[in-house]
Design an enzyme around this catalytic site. Sequence first.
Site, PDB file in Angstrom:
ATOM      1  NE  ARG A 186      72.112 -25.295 -46.764  1.00 34.70           N
ATOM      2  CZ  ARG A 186      72.695 -24.222 -46.226  1.00 34.70           C
ATOM      3  NH1 ARG A 186      71.961 -23.161 -45.893  1.00 34.70           N
ATOM      4  NH2 ARG A 186      73.991 -24.223 -45.983  1.00 34.70           N
ATOM      5  CG  ASP A 472      78.543 -21.321 -45.326  1.00 34.43           C
ATOM      6  OD1 ASP A 472      78.679 -20.086 -45.454  1.00 34.43           O
ATOM      7  OD2 ASP A 472      77.469 -21.836 -44.978  1.00 34.43           O
TER       8      ASP A 472
END
Length: 571
Positions: A186, A472
């Site tokens: 990603r 996150d």
Amino acid sequence: MVSFETFLPTNNPVQRKNSGTMGYDVPEGVDIRGRYDPEFSKILTRDALQFVADLQREFRNHIKYAMECRREAKMRYNNGGLPGFDPATKYIREGEWVCAPVPAAVADRRVEITGPVERKMVINALNSGAKVFMADFEDALSPSWENLMRGHVNLRDAVNRTITFHDQARNKVYKLNDQTAKLFVRPRGWHLPEAHIFIDGEPATGCLVDFGLYFFHSYANFRKAQGQGFGPFFYLPKMEHSREARIWNNVFDRAEKWAGIEKGSIRATVLIETLPAVFQMNEILYELRDHSVGLNCGRWDYIFSYVKTFQGHPDRLLPDRVQVGMGQHFMRSYSDLLIHTCHKRGVHAMGGMAAQIPIRDDPAANEAALELVRKDKLREVKAGHDGTWAAHPGLIPACMEVFTNNMANAPNQIHSMKRQDASVLIEEDLLQSPRGVRTMEGLRLNTRVGIQYLAAWLTGAGSVPLYNLMEDAATAEISRVQNWQWLKYGVELDGDGLGVKVNLDLFGRVVEEEMARIEREVGKEKFKKGIYKEACKLFTRQCTAPILDDFLTLDAYNNIVMYHPIGSSRL
């Protein structure tokens, strides 16, 4: 909003250090301002940088236009407008097209593990028993120069199967098993710059650096070792419109042509993690139809986006974030429509993250947490999802068992769960305000988690264990924008009998008390060594700003950029 111009040298308060006389060999127009390291120079070769520079030059104006379109859409929403389906692309939504067939190498994606591109994490995740490992340059990574460059070294070594790690504290050497998860990568979102690499006098686009360096060094070996003739494979974050997917599709076409590989070799899954994107799912798949392997429910960022999109709408205030789960109508509708859309177009519909981490010192609490995971995954597989995400290897057996037991030995449910019932969902279903109450504990939790996450991010950690969850940047973003929303509209905390309204005085007391609690929880020594006060100042400023910043990490990025005056040389 923070723009690329923030990172130009005339007004950037970044730190500068002397790096000696050695420099990177760079092509014309490229300037490396990060620290020189001989290992990094094997990634930042002249040819690799030329590839990245070519991508930047070809697509930068398209990216700038897409970001300007985002700003225009934001103005519409702030002035009372609502996102919705675009009448101009109705023919795409109602058409009978399908995406290219899913490669056999990624047909089975029942459980995927995610994490930053840290060396030990890469090895453990690939060995975890998951079907896929998503190596993250985005929300799970603090994008310092060291983290980014070491991440590229780690991925190159992983693809080449030469990666090892010696844990000196445990005197243990980690290496890859014979069977490993499939690697997806990603890159960062379109909005994030890479301020350590300048191309033609401006910061490079972060995602083109991430994509370009990884693709350049790994595409050939990946296709042989992992992709069965396809690949590399990617996850694409933070998109808001199909025009952004079109740029990615063109980047993929350009890379395939440069490498001399077949069109459609590169494959990507798009995270649907912004509210505007849910109305563009068909269009996003259509733009990427030669390169798509599905969509994913990025549900934490989706909640963040809901608040951000409706920042000018006082009638759409969120309850405590712990109450905004998949049982809320707008969240369930989003998931159901994603499944229907993906399966109609012949690709995977991936479920959301299980963020729990094992509670080793409390077996009862650990089992209770695992039971919540099982229930969530059972809901996903019965709804029609083809796979799910886990944040910790300890969750993989439970997630895998649920999906395996409910998928009739099939690798996915693309052709067996069409979810035609979701075709009747309308804009109101996707926009319905979540129900619930707001409490003082909700305000406190947002503040405590936001400050601790940011303190870790500023010191190089992007994936942070907090209160038995692996957090996150998405969690910090929800915490920030919800605090901002409650402060802006002076909401009443109606869920705990207090009846007080959120204002600057109350928030100031909460911040002070939660900082004291953080110090008690982490210990005085760690608190003193950490940068909790700096994180508190930044988080508080963001929560109390008159205008909501689009991303916390854009503002915080200035604090981790470090320039070295001698980084490049043209030999």
